[in-house]
Scaffold this active site. Structure first.
Site, PDB file in Angstrom:
ATOM      1  N   HIS A  23      43.404  19.924  56.430  1.00  0.00           N
ATOM      2  CA  HIS A  23      42.476  20.670  55.283  1.00  0.00           C
ATOM      3  C   HIS A  23      41.059  20.307  55.811  1.00  0.00           C
ATOM      4  O   HIS A  23      40.815  19.453  56.605  1.00  0.00           O
ATOM      5  CB  HIS A  23      43.041  20.109  53.854  1.00  0.00           C
ATOM      6  CG  HIS A  23      42.677  18.524  53.617  1.00  0.00           C
ATOM      7  ND1 HIS A  23      43.721  17.866  53.912  1.00  0.00           N
ATOM      8  CD2 HIS A  23      41.664  17.931  53.113  1.00  0.00           C
ATOM      9  CE1 HIS A  23      43.135  16.566  53.614  1.00  0.00           C
ATOM     10  NE2 HIS A  23      41.956  16.688  53.223  1.00  0.00           N
ATOM     11  N   HIS A  66      40.254  17.183  58.384  1.00  0.00           N
ATOM     12  CA  HIS A  66      41.085  16.136  58.094  1.00  0.00           C
ATOM     13  C   HIS A  66      42.605  16.391  58.311  1.00  0.00           C
ATOM     14  O   HIS A  66      43.123  17.064  57.848  1.00  0.00           O
ATOM     15  CB  HIS A  66      40.752  15.872  56.388  1.00  0.00           C
ATOM     16  CG  HIS A  66      41.368  14.483  56.066  1.00  0.00           C
ATOM     17  ND1 HIS A  66      41.313  14.042  54.901  1.00  0.00           N
ATOM     18  CD2 HIS A  66      42.197  13.645  56.612  1.00  0.00           C
ATOM     19  CE1 HIS A  66      41.774  12.794  54.728  1.00  0.00           C
ATOM     20  NE2 HIS A  66      42.289  12.686  55.876  1.00  0.00           N
ATOM     21  N   HIS A  80      19.911 -23.417  60.053  1.00  0.00           N
ATOM     22  CA  HIS A  80      19.729 -22.933  58.648  1.00  0.00           C
ATOM     23  C   HIS A  80      20.623 -21.914  58.372  1.00  0.00           C
ATOM     24  O   HIS A  80      21.023 -20.937  59.389  1.00  0.00           O
ATOM     25  CB  HIS A  80      18.200 -22.720  58.474  1.00  0.00           C
ATOM     26  CG  HIS A  80      17.330 -23.812  58.666  1.00  0.00           C
ATOM     27  ND1 HIS A  80      16.094 -23.448  58.844  1.00  0.00           N
ATOM     28  CD2 HIS A  80      17.504 -25.198  58.552  1.00  0.00           C
ATOM     29  CE1 HIS A  80      15.529 -24.720  58.922  1.00  0.00           C
ATOM     30  NE2 HIS A  80      16.318 -25.825  58.883  1.00  0.00           N
ATOM     31  N   ASP A 123      21.858 -30.349  59.608  1.00  0.00           N
ATOM     32  CA  ASP A 123      21.233 -31.330  60.342  1.00  0.00           C
ATOM     33  C   ASP A 123      22.310 -32.338  61.156  1.00  0.00           C
ATOM     34  O   ASP A 123      22.869 -33.055  60.389  1.00  0.00           O
ATOM     35  CB  ASP A 123      20.248 -32.066  59.517  1.00  0.00           C
ATOM     36  CG  ASP A 123      19.242 -32.996  60.218  1.00  0.00           C
ATOM     37  OD1 ASP A 123      19.244 -32.897  61.399  1.00  0.00           O
ATOM     38  OD2 ASP A 123      18.716 -33.966  59.433  1.00  0.00           O
ATOM     39  N   LYS A 132       2.099 -26.904  58.457  1.00  0.00           N
ATOM     40  CA  LYS A 132       2.011 -28.014  59.347  1.00  0.00           C
ATOM     41  C   LYS A 132       1.224 -27.916  60.469  1.00  0.00           C
ATOM     42  O   LYS A 132       1.743 -26.943  61.509  1.00  0.00           O
ATOM     43  CB  LYS A 132       3.490 -28.396  59.673  1.00  0.00           C
ATOM     44  CG  LYS A 132       3.371 -30.011  60.115  1.00  0.00           C
ATOM     45  CD  LYS A 132       5.026 -30.581  60.268  1.00  0.00           C
ATOM     46  CE  LYS A 132       5.035 -31.926  60.609  1.00  0.00           C
ATOM     47  NZ  LYS A 132       6.646 -32.352  60.971  1.00  0.00           N
ATOM     48  N   LYS A 172      11.457   1.805  87.367  1.00  0.00           N
ATOM     49  CA  LYS A 172      12.789   1.919  86.733  1.00  0.00           C
ATOM     50  C   LYS A 172      12.306   2.010  85.277  1.00  0.00           C
ATOM     51  O   LYS A 172      11.967   1.079  84.628  1.00  0.00           O
ATOM     52  CB  LYS A 172      13.415   0.624  87.172  1.00  0.00           C
ATOM     53  CG  LYS A 172      14.807   0.412  86.448  1.00  0.00           C
ATOM     54  CD  LYS A 172      15.782   1.677  86.815  1.00  0.00           C
ATOM     55  CE  LYS A 172      17.210   1.389  85.969  1.00  0.00           C
ATOM     56  NZ  LYS A 172      17.019   2.045  84.618  1.00  0.00           N
ATOM     57  N   GLY A 220      18.939 -28.297  64.504  1.00  0.00           N
ATOM     58  CA  GLY A 220      20.130 -27.977  63.629  1.00  0.00           C
ATOM     59  C   GLY A 220      20.141 -26.261  63.464  1.00  0.00           C
ATOM     60  O   GLY A 220      19.354 -25.730  64.097  1.00  0.00           O
TER      61      GLY A 220
END
Length: 823
Positions: A382, A376, A199, A160, A58, A538, A197
């Site tokens: 173990h 663990h 999407h 929309d 467009k 900075k 709107g």
């Protein structure tokens, strides 16, 4: 001002650009040059969503005009006769004719779209057949072939707003849509359309036709209309939309197109179809984003569609909808791998445990196989020892841990295979879940498999320098001892691999004690009282203290520590060049940065480097993403001793004398003594801002002082994390947003709002692990609104962070905060 005409080379293609100073968006003054710049900046994020699709353009040759005086546009389906010969194209058979569409395969095509003012790019939900090569006239003779379209690889809902509603109403409907899509196994990503709107995109695997997908979308819209008749409409009639949000399901028709993610829109303002996070949709002031805001988000690593199903011309498997069929052997291998994890998945509920529970497993990797040993603390302590084999981690539980003395052997009980993702798992498995308890990584790295037989496995583990294996390669044997294959013995073999001289070298410790860095306060120009100020750049990086100290008669060693004491010496090996640039006994202060392709600091790239722990990964990353150390202060030398009591200007003189710049180490010049000039230079270099330092200030280790003041181009705030809200969908295992507080003038914490954007996946996992360790039952402050506190998990306010924001609301909350980093 941009030149009116120039010829450029983009992606290897020459393109003539004209009228670059032409204003296309009068209300914002945006020129054609800026439009082309935008398309180039977002190309990496945008191209995966438009490649191999028929692009309808467009165009607004004179721009879309203003709200009072809009200008006309025209659609182009067929490729323009004036298009460059290098633009790839394919034909599409319609009922009575063939259209030839351009393919947006690279940055050069996007640049050409900008040149012809094709502001909006619309694409269907399907892609062209991957077996038909794009036609390029300058490379081929004849006419473009007519290609078939594949099944759609995504579902799209267009929300929309009807008269009397707006984008925030669309956001509510989007959440309702999300719930239904999640329940059907289709996680979705929202995109504010750049118009009015929203999407919603959900990835598909290409199994269904456009008609079938349209029916699913239509049924979803009708279902929501039935559940929320006052808020939702699914009918096409415009007269039925007043006061409601229309769910346009027809976008999934094979003949329909949707404006592409990251496309500009032909509106009075240069808005963009911008991917957003679900947390952003909760913002009551949600609006559309301009092209500048989108470029800033991408620079900050914010791309909610980054992990969406993608297609590349080099690897069709990146997009499920266009994936090439696997060979029979590969299909059998994938089936075997998925079967290997069936038991693992059956023993875990992904909604109740933080462990990774993938729905399917990847095929075996080509990289060096990995291992992990996890400590663990379950019913009994173990050590879970896991070796990569055929795409999974084959696992044994070793009650006392792998032996570290030659000839020793211990019991090893074989357990279910685990997914490869488990190699990075650390955390707490809930008490009532399988394996409930604390899990931490004891050691990890790569494994050399010397023998893998049914009853015996021989392998060498290469762990981390500070891992449980002691930083040495270890050769083990696992031997099956029962007929069922459950009980094994693990033995450290007598014949051990030899270490190289490099492996045997032990870095000497950092000078002790090493000063803590001095910290700056966040301020504004009005906070600079007097004229005793010097300005520095900075840098957006990691604050690092470095020390060069004697490591032997013939060598020196470099040590790197963060402001929190974390050791980065092995993470940034390229900074070892400091040993050649700085005398022994020197301690420096500076910032480590990673530079992007534009030679600007990129904190996202730096984070990728900073999180690596495996030697091989670090070596590869150092070659691909080298870091630089920007040195701005010197705290100690062997000649002078402690320098922290000297004024800033004297320390700078000593710094210049003692530190040479190298390939990765630089001593940048300061930006002078005039604030306006310093800010202009900083902005031109696209830095965060400037640091103002009093010329006669001393260095105050570990102190935050107003002798150093941070002045940033954007609004930044130092915050304290006080809690988190549970995440959903892809964030179900981490968090949705963090609750924040700031200190008031009295030093008390007050509520500052919540932040839910700007996090990488690594950020989410790392932060959740840190938050789990400081949870508490009650809120640490008492002014959190009920809405935000309703589902919050509270934490002790120990973790400090930095966020970027758009100012303060009337109730003194941070407006649109975006995550930056932990401090």
């Amino acid at each position: 001002m941009a030149p009116k005409q120039q010829t450029v080379t983009v992606a290897g293609r020459k393109l003539k650009l004209t009228n670059l100073d032409k204003v296309l968006y009068p209300e914002s003054g945006t020129t054609k040059a800026e439009v082309i710049e935008y398309f180039q900046t977002v190309a990496t994020a945008m191209l995966p969503h438009v490649r191999r699709r028929a692009v309808t353009r467009k165009r607004w040759p004179d721009g879309p005009g203003t709200a009072d005086k809009p200008k006309d546009a025209f659609f182009r389906k067929n490729l323009e006769d004036s298009a460059p010969a290098w633009v790839p194209r394919l034909g599409m058979q319609h009922s009575d004719h063939v259209n030839v569409y351009p393919l947006a395969e690279d940055e050069a095509v996007l640049a050409w779209f900008g040149q012809v003012a094709a502001l909006e790019l619309h694409v269907p939900q399907w892609r062209f057949d991957a077996d038909v090569a794009p036609f390029i006239p300058q490379d081929q003779d004849g006419e473009p072939p007519v290609a078939e379209r594949r099944n759609p690889d995504r579902l799209v809902l267009d929300l929309d707003p009807g008269p009397g509603t707006d984008v925030t109403d669309c956001a509510q409907v989007a959440h309702w849509c999300r719930e239904i899509l999640d329940d059907t196994g289709l996680p979705s990503v929202p995109v504010t359309s750049g118009s009015k709107g929203i999407h919603l995109y959900a990835a598909l695997d290409g199994s269904y036709t456009s008609d079938q997908v349209s029916e699913v979308a239509k049924e979803l819209a009708r279902s929501l209309e039935a559940d929320h008749p006052k808020e939702v409409v699914s009918q096409m009639k415009k007269t039925a939309r007043r006061g409601k949000v229309f769910i346009d399901w027809s976008q999934n028709s094979a003949n329909k197109t949707t404006v592409a993610p990251y496309s500009l829109r032909g509106r009075p303002q240069p808005w963009v179809a911008a991917p957003r996070t679900w947390e952003e949709l909760d913002d009551p002031e949600l609006g559309q984003l301009t092209f500048r805001e989108v470029m800033e988000r991408l620079a900050d690593g914010i791309d909610p569609l980054a992990d969406f199903a993608r297609y590349t011309e080099h690897d069709d498997a990146d997009c499920p909808a266009v994936a090439k069929p696997e060979s029979k052997k590969a299909q059998e291998k994938t089936k075997d791998i998925e079967d290997a994890l069936t038991k693992y998945r059956s023993m875990r509920d992904a909604t109740k445990t933080p462990e990774p529970v993938p729905e399917a497993s990847p095929a075996a990797r080509d990289d060096d196989p990995i291992f992990v040993i996890q400590e663990h603390h379950a019913t009994a302590l173990h050590y879970d020892t896991r070796l990569e084999r055929d795409g999974v981690l084959v696992s044994w539980a070793v009650p006392k841990g792998p032996p570290l003395s030659q000839g020793d052997q211990r019991l090893a009980v074989m357990t279910e295979d685990h997914p490869l993702e488990y190699a990075e798992f650390e955390g707490t498995i809930p008490k009532n879940e399988y394996g409930g308890g604390e899990v931490s990584i004891w050691d990890s790295g790569t494994v050399e498999i010397e023998k893998w037989e049914k009853k015996k496995v021989v392998f060498v583990l290469h762990g981390q320098p500070d891992g449980g294996l002691g930083g040495k390669p270890r050769r083990y044997a696992l031997v099956q001892t029962d007929k069922k294959g459950k009980d094994w013995l693990i033995r450290l073999m007598k014949d051990q691999p030899k270490q190289s001289a490099k492996q045997q070298a032990e870095p000497s410790p950092m000078p002790d004690p090493l000063p803590s860095p001095m910290l700056a306060t966040v301020g504004e120009p009005k906070d600079l009282h007097g004229d005793d100020w010097v300005f520095e750049a900075k840098w957006d990086g990691y604050r690092i203290l470095s020390a060069v100290h004697n490591a032997g008669e013939q060598s020196s060693a470099v040590g790197l520590r963060s402001r929190n004491g974390k050791d980065y010496t092995t993470v940034f090996p390229e900074l070892s060049e400091l040993a050649d640039l700085v005398p022994d006994g020197t301690v420096l202060d500076g910032e480590v940065v990673a530079l992007n392709s534009s030679h600007r600091p990129d904190f996202g790239l730096l984070q990728r480097r900073g999180r690596l722990t495996k030697n091989r990964e670090i070596e590869r990353a150092a070659a691909r993403i080298p870091v630089h150390y920007m040195v701005f202060d010197i705290l100690h030398t062997a000649e002078h001793g402690d320098l922290t009591d000297l004024p800033y200007t004297e320390r700078r003189e000593i710094l210049r004398k003692f530190v040479k710049s190298g390939k990765q180490v630089q001593v940048p010049d300061n930006l002078g003594v005039k604030l306006n000039n310093a800010m202009e230079v900083s902005e031109e270099l696209k830095l965060e801002g400037v640091l103002a330092k009093r010329a006669h200030s001393t260095y105050k280790p570990g102190k935050r002082s107003d002798d150093w003041i941070k002045l940033k181009h954007d609004n930044h705030a130092d915050v304290v994390i006080i809690g988190w809200r549970q995440g959903k969908g892809g964030r179900a295992r981490t968090f949705g947003s963090l609750l924040l507080a700031v200190e008031n003038e009295d030093g008390h914490l007050i509520y500052a709002g919540r932040v839910g954007t700007g996090f990488s996946d690594a950020d989410l996992s790392e932060l959740r692990g840190k938050l789990e360790k400081v949870t508490r039952k009650t809120p640490p402050i008492d002014d959190v609104p009920t809405k935000d506190a309703s589902d919050a998990t509270w934490v002790t306010p120990k973790l400090r962070a930095e966020v970027k924001h758009a100012g303060l609301t009337r109730d003194h909350r941070l407006r649109h905060p975006t995550w930056r980093k932990l401090l």
